[in-house]
Scaffold this active site. Structure first.
Site, PDB file in Angstrom:
ATOM      1  N   GLY A  43      -0.810  15.396 -24.741  1.00 34.95           N
ATOM      2  CA  GLY A  43      -0.853  14.079 -24.112  1.00 34.95           C
ATOM      3  C   GLY A  43       0.110  13.038 -24.657  1.00 34.95           C
ATOM      4  N   CYS A  73      -4.829  21.969 -17.273  1.00 37.81           N
ATOM      5  CA  CYS A  73      -4.478  20.828 -18.114  1.00 37.81           C
ATOM      6  C   CYS A  73      -3.881  19.754 -17.203  1.00 37.81           C
ATOM      7  CB  CYS A  73      -3.446  21.305 -19.131  1.00 37.81           C
ATOM      8  SG  CYS A  73      -2.747  20.018 -20.162  1.00 37.81           S
ATOM      9  N   ASN A  74      -4.505  18.595 -17.165  1.00 41.45           N
ATOM     10  CA  ASN A  74      -3.979  17.501 -16.321  1.00 41.45           C
ATOM     11  C   ASN A  74      -2.587  17.079 -16.783  1.00 41.45           C
ATOM     12  OD1 ASN A  74      -6.496  16.083 -14.658  1.00 41.45           O
ATOM     13  ND2 ASN A  74      -7.155  17.153 -16.489  1.00 41.45           N
ATOM     14  N   THR A  75      -2.391  17.057 -18.094  1.00 43.45           N
ATOM     15  CA  THR A  75      -1.109  16.591 -18.646  1.00 43.45           C
ATOM     16  C   THR A  75       0.027  17.528 -18.229  1.00 43.45           C
ATOM     17  OG1 THR A  75      -2.391  15.824 -20.538  1.00 43.45           O
ATOM     18  CG2 THR A  75      -0.007  15.811 -20.776  1.00 43.45           C
ATOM     19  N   CYS A 183      -8.954  14.742 -18.005  1.00 49.61           N
ATOM     20  CA  CYS A 183      -8.468  15.678 -19.024  1.00 49.61           C
ATOM     21  C   CYS A 183      -9.509  16.783 -19.141  1.00 49.61           C
ATOM     22  CB  CYS A 183      -8.306  14.945 -20.356  1.00 49.61           C
ATOM     23  SG  CYS A 183      -7.991  16.027 -21.769  1.00 49.61           S
TER      24      CYS A 183
END
Ligand code: DGL
Length: 259
Positions: A43, A73-75, A183
């Site tokens: 992040g 994973c959103n990032t 997240c």
């Protein structure tokens, strides 16, 4: 039909929240999970670095013959999935903060979003938010420090409780009625969040939606595993495997791998 495994990766153990949904919905699918805990958190890293790490994880999963990759994973999704899709031939499933259902259903016209700096500063996140947040207050909060604590096995420590209180309190002051978890590590904090949030505030996490999308894309591409054998599921971590083992069922095979 294909018996090849589904590949799943995250900066660490957070993506197991997505794996659990996928496994519940598609119990016969073989899976390989990579926890890149050595490089967590993603992040705070630059877009270039997040892309480089996402490529490394993808190539390892492709070398292990995966038929589809879940970027759990959103990032990594918000910073790298477009390039991954244009570089590799397999289908990619990503995860983004679920702003849309929160924005469509809020009664107080205020929603909170807790995510990493990398996700909140990404172009993809801004595009989605601009699309759905018309006339709605979106309180964005970087969850600085949360992922390292989860990676250290501290979901319930005093340090974690203090961080969550600091991050949630401005959202409550703004009268949110939805909290979007942006997240994949954060679903492990739902019990702690429930003690901080008033009853009317709903928590949105997109794990089930990702599992449904995975199933739909496997079907569309004729890649579902139609076998009814029990699946081969392998977890690889380049960090502390005890933390990973702790959040998984004992039946799963967890191994150390230097990648
Ligand atoms: N689990 C991740 C996400 O969904 C990564 C968090 C991090 O490594 O900072 O964003």
């Amino acid at each position: 039909m294909s018996t090849k495994p589904i590949g799943i990766f995250d900066s660490g153990i957070g993506g197991t929240s997505i794996f659990k949904e996928i496994h519940a919905l598609l119990p016969h699918e073989n899976c390989i999970y990579l926890a890149d805990s050595k490089n967590a958190p993603y992040g705070n890293k630059s877009k270039t670095k997040i892309l480089e790490l996402s490529i490394k994880n993808t190539e390892l999963l492709l070398n292990k013959n995966c038929k589809l990759i879940v970027v759990a994973c959103n990032t990594a999704t918000t910073n790298a999935i477009q390039q991954l899709r244009s570089t590799y031939d397999v289908p990619f499933i990503g995860i983004e903060p679920a702003i849309k259902p929160a924005a469509l259903n809020t009664q107080t016209r205020a929603v909170g979003i807790l995510a990493t700096k990398g996700t909140l500063s990404s172009e993809l996140f801004h595009k989605t938010t601009d699309l759905y947040s018309n006339g709605i207050k979106v309180i964005e909060q970087v969850g600085e420090g949360i992922v390292p604590l989860i990676e250290a096995g501290e979901t319930d420590s005093d340090a974690m409780k203090a961080l969550l209180e600091t991050y949630i309190s401005p959202m409550l002051q703004a009268d949110i009625d939805y909290l979007v978890l942006g997240c994949t590590h954060y679903p492990y904090l739902i019990p702690q969040l429930l003690t901080l949030l008033p009853k009317h505030v709903k928590i949105i996490d997109s794990g089930l939606a990702v599992a449904k999308q995975t199933k739909a894309i496997l079907e569309q591409n004729n890649l579902l595993n139609l076998s009814t054998n029990s699946p081969n599921i392998h977890f690889f971590s380049n960090g502390n495997i005890d933390v990973l083992k702790h959040i998984l069922d004992d039946k799963f095979n967890v191994r150390m791998l230097d990648f």
